[in-house]
Structure formats: C-alpha cells, structure tokens
Design a protein around this motif. Structure first.
Motif, mmCIF file in Angstrom:
data_model
loop_
_atom_site.group_PDB
_atom_site.id
_atom_site.type_symbol
_atom_site.label_atom_id
_atom_site.label_comp_id
_atom_site.label_asym_id
_atom_site.label_seq_id
_atom_site.Cartn_x
_atom_site.Cartn_y
_atom_site.Cartn_z
ATOM 1 N N ASN A 154 -18.277 48.053 26.289
ATOM 2 C CA ASN A 154 -18.692 47.644 27.626
ATOM 3 C C ASN A 154 -19.165 48.850 28.434
ATOM 4 O O ASN A 154 -19.894 48.689 29.405
ATOM 5 N N TRP A 155 -18.713 50.034 28.058
ATOM 6 C CA TRP A 155 -19.069 51.240 28.798
ATOM 7 C C TRP A 155 -19.863 52.246 27.971
ATOM 8 O O TRP A 155 -20.607 53.032 28.532
ATOM 9 N N GLU B 61 -15.928 52.555 38.869
ATOM 10 C CA GLU B 61 -15.384 51.210 38.657
ATOM 11 C C GLU B 61 -13.964 51.284 38.102
ATOM 12 O O GLU B 61 -13.063 50.596 38.584
ATOM 13 N N LEU B 62 -13.758 52.114 37.100
ATOM 14 C CA LEU B 62 -12.430 52.244 36.504
ATOM 15 C C LEU B 62 -11.416 52.766 37.512
ATOM 16 O O LEU B 62 -10.303 52.250 37.614
ATOM 17 N N LEU C 77 -19.114 58.787 30.091
ATOM 18 C CA LEU C 77 -19.255 57.659 31.011
ATOM 19 C C LEU C 77 -20.199 58.027 32.144
ATOM 20 O O LEU C 77 -20.215 59.177 32.603
ATOM 21 N N ASP C 78 -20.960 57.039 32.610
ATOM 22 C CA ASP C 78 -21.797 57.342 33.765
ATOM 23 C C ASP C 78 -20.962 57.239 35.037
ATOM 24 O O ASP C 78 -19.851 56.711 35.042
ATOM 25 N N GLU C 79 -21.494 57.775 36.097
ATOM 26 C CA GLU C 79 -20.747 57.874 37.349
ATOM 27 C C GLU C 79 -20.263 56.515 37.853
ATOM 28 O O GLU C 79 -19.129 56.384 38.305
ATOM 29 N N GLN D 39 -6.867 55.608 29.425
ATOM 30 C CA GLN D 39 -5.820 54.636 29.764
ATOM 31 C C GLN D 39 -6.390 53.487 30.590
ATOM 32 O O GLN D 39 -6.042 52.315 30.365
ATOM 33 N N LEU D 40 -7.257 53.806 31.524
ATOM 34 C CA LEU D 40 -7.849 52.769 32.366
ATOM 35 C C LEU D 40 -8.744 51.837 31.557
ATOM 36 O O LEU D 40 -8.762 50.626 31.785
ATOM 37 N N MET D 41 -9.484 52.406 30.607
ATOM 38 C CA MET D 41 -10.317 51.572 29.744
ATOM 39 C C MET D 41 -9.440 50.630 28.925
ATOM 40 O O MET D 41 -9.735 49.445 28.806
#
Length: 70
Positions: free
Chosen positions: A28-29, A55-56, A48-50, A17-19
């Motif tokens: 982008n991720w 960031e999200l 996803l990396d940490e 949802q955040l993406m």
C-alpha cells in the motif's frame, strides 16, 4: 534524509511498527523494488514519501489521543 534530533533507526522502527499496526500490506505504501530495498536494510524514512509518513504518524497521534481520552 536525517532528521535533526532523531535517531534514524528509531524513526525507521517506529514507521515499521505503524505500518504493521494498520494491518495493511506494505505494498500500500511501497513498490516491489522499494520493498526489496527495505528488506536489504534501506530505511523506511528514505523509501516512504512524505505524505505516507505523515499519514502513518497522524494515525498514531489519533490512536494516542483516543487512548488518552479513555
């Protein structure tokens, strides 16, 4: 990578949802290979990396703070 006290499916859904909320393309991720793995059911928590996760979540916290201030 399970996180104690959290349902991995809930975390994955929240990250998705955040993406979407950023309006940015998932590339982008994620790499093309990671996107394919995600589409095949792999968890975003694992892909996803940490720093991207932080960031999200930070953007979500900022948005929640802005909403609360309104």
């Amino acid at each position: 990578m399970p996180v104690g006290g959290y349902d991995p499916d809930d975390l994955d859904e929240k990250l998705s949802q955040l993406m979407d909320a950023t309006g940015r393309d998932p590339t982008n991720w994620l790499t093309a290979e990671e996107i394919a793995a995600w589409e095949n059911g792999e968890s975003l928590v694992d892909l996803l990396d940490e720093e991207d996760i932080r960031e999200l979540l930070r953007k979500d916290d900022e948005a929640a703070s802005d909403d609360a201030a309104s």
